[in-house]
Write a protein that holds these residues in place. Structure first.
Motif, PDB file in Angstrom:
ATOM      1  N   ARG A 101       0.900  -1.200   0.051  1.00  0.00           N
ATOM      2  CA  ARG A 101       0.037   0.061  -0.077  1.00  0.00           C
ATOM      3  C   ARG A 101       0.797   1.289  -0.201  1.00  0.00           C
ATOM      4  N   ASP A 102       2.114   1.095  -0.310  1.00  0.00           N
ATOM      5  CA  ASP A 102       3.067   2.342  -0.106  1.00  0.00           C
ATOM      6  C   ASP A 102       2.729   3.282  -1.422  1.00  0.00           C
ATOM      7  N   GLU A 103       2.681   4.577  -1.185  1.00  0.00           N
ATOM      8  CA  GLU A 103       2.255   5.555  -2.302  1.00  0.00           C
ATOM      9  C   GLU A 103       3.275   5.938  -3.385  1.00  0.00           C
ATOM     10  N   GLY A 184      -3.657   6.543  -6.962  1.00  0.00           N
ATOM     11  CA  GLY A 184      -3.028   7.656  -6.226  1.00  0.00           C
ATOM     12  C   GLY A 184      -1.661   7.371  -6.102  1.00  0.00           C
ATOM     13  N   GLU A 185      -0.923   6.420  -6.526  1.00  0.00           N
ATOM     14  CA  GLU A 185       0.662   6.247  -6.230  1.00  0.00           C
ATOM     15  C   GLU A 185       1.412   7.127  -7.333  1.00  0.00           C
ATOM     16  N   GLN A 186       2.663   7.739  -6.782  1.00  0.00           N
ATOM     17  CA  GLN A 186       3.644   8.169  -7.667  1.00  0.00           C
ATOM     18  C   GLN A 186       4.456   7.198  -8.180  1.00  0.00           C
ATOM     19  N   VAL A 187       4.877   7.115  -9.558  1.00  0.00           N
ATOM     20  CA  VAL A 187       5.449   6.246 -10.147  1.00  0.00           C
ATOM     21  C   VAL A 187       6.835   6.831 -10.508  1.00  0.00           C
ATOM     22  N   ILE A 188       8.041   6.141  -9.962  1.00  0.00           N
ATOM     23  CA  ILE A 188       9.389   6.754 -10.120  1.00  0.00           C
ATOM     24  C   ILE A 188       9.979   5.711 -11.220  1.00  0.00           C
ATOM     25  N   CYS A 189      10.686   6.235 -12.278  1.00  0.00           N
ATOM     26  CA  CYS A 189      11.313   5.559 -13.214  1.00  0.00           C
ATOM     27  C   CYS A 189      12.542   6.215 -13.904  1.00  0.00           C
ATOM     28  N   ALA A 210      -8.253   4.644  -9.007  1.00  0.00           N
ATOM     29  CA  ALA A 210      -8.304   5.310  -7.688  1.00  0.00           C
ATOM     30  C   ALA A 210      -9.295   4.661  -6.607  1.00  0.00           C
ATOM     31  N   PRO A 211      -9.073   4.525  -5.409  1.00  0.00           N
ATOM     32  CA  PRO A 211      -9.970   4.031  -4.432  1.00  0.00           C
ATOM     33  C   PRO A 211     -11.194   4.821  -4.212  1.00  0.00           C
ATOM     34  N   THR A 212     -12.258   4.117  -4.000  1.00  0.00           N
ATOM     35  CA  THR A 212     -13.416   5.016  -3.878  1.00  0.00           C
ATOM     36  C   THR A 212     -13.623   5.107  -2.426  1.00  0.00           C
TER      37      THR A 212
END
Length: 215
Positions: A101-103, A184-189, A210-212
């Motif tokens: 569940r990490d953002e 809602g996560e931030q993707v780092i690449c 996105a979660p409801t």
């Protein structure tokens, strides 16, 4: 190290034993499916690629956990048959990890070289699954596949795809991220994924998942 390995294998066995469907055929086996799963985990942790060597070592070092061990041919057959089950259990363990569940989600791929000679590329049973790709880190071409992985910063795997090396990273990533994102996560690449269209597609995938808000 052995104590930590013991605890890990006990946890894996108990979880697998609770979740896997028990059949009459499995009950009659000297080694259950849950034990085979735990043995597969032990083999990876101990970093022993040879099944024969691993079973010999397990007979000495893990005999207090596994009173019965399969023979090498039977172990190979059981592991292949349980491939999808092991993949499913990996998702179960990942879902119980804090990183699930990490953002922040880390995205990258790594080469999996499967051969170097032209004869290998022609005759290998992996020929249909492999391709020629370029490895920027080593500045060379290779024949094989790429392991594409989305993971949390603590190492929890969120999703993975093994694809031919000639498939573009962005295209595979667009198949991978919907499996890894909850919303809602931030993707780092790295910069190899840079591109306005890719960023927009990833943003749309994140919004779709996105979660409801609970009622």
């Amino acid at each position: 190290m052995l104590a930590d390995l013991d605890l890990l294998l006990i946890a894996v066995f108990c979880t697998a034993d609770d979740l896997l469907h028990e059949s009459t055929k499995n009950d009659r086996r000297r080694v259950t499916d849950a034990e085979v799963v735990a043995l597969c985990v032990a083999q990876q942790v101990m970093d022993i690629s040879s099944d024969r060597e691993f079973l010999a070592v397990a007979g000495r070092r893990l005999c207090h956990l596994f009173p019965q061990l399969p023979q090498q041919p039977g172990y190979l057959k059981r592991r292949r048959r349980l491939a999808e089950t092991i993949e499913w259990l990996c998702g179960v363990f990942a879902g119980d990890s804090p990183g699930w569940r990490d953002e922040i989600v880390l995205l990258d791929s790594t080469p999996v070289e499967c051969g170097r000679s032209l004869e290998t590329a022609r005759r290998s049973e992996l020929a249909d699954a492999c391709g020629y790709g370029y490895c920027r880190s080593h500045s060379r071409w290779f024949w094989g596949m790429r392991l594409h992985l989305a993971a949390s910063p603590d190492g929890t795997p969120r999703a993975a795809i093994l694809a031919p090396a000639d498939q573009k990273e962005r295209e595979v990533a667009l198949r991978l991220l919907p499996l890894a994102l909850h919303g809602g996560e931030q993707v780092i690449c790295d910069k190899g994924y840079a591109g306005r269209e890719f960023a927009q597609a990833v943003g749309a995938a994140g919004r779709d998942r996105a979660p409801t808000t609970p009622p």
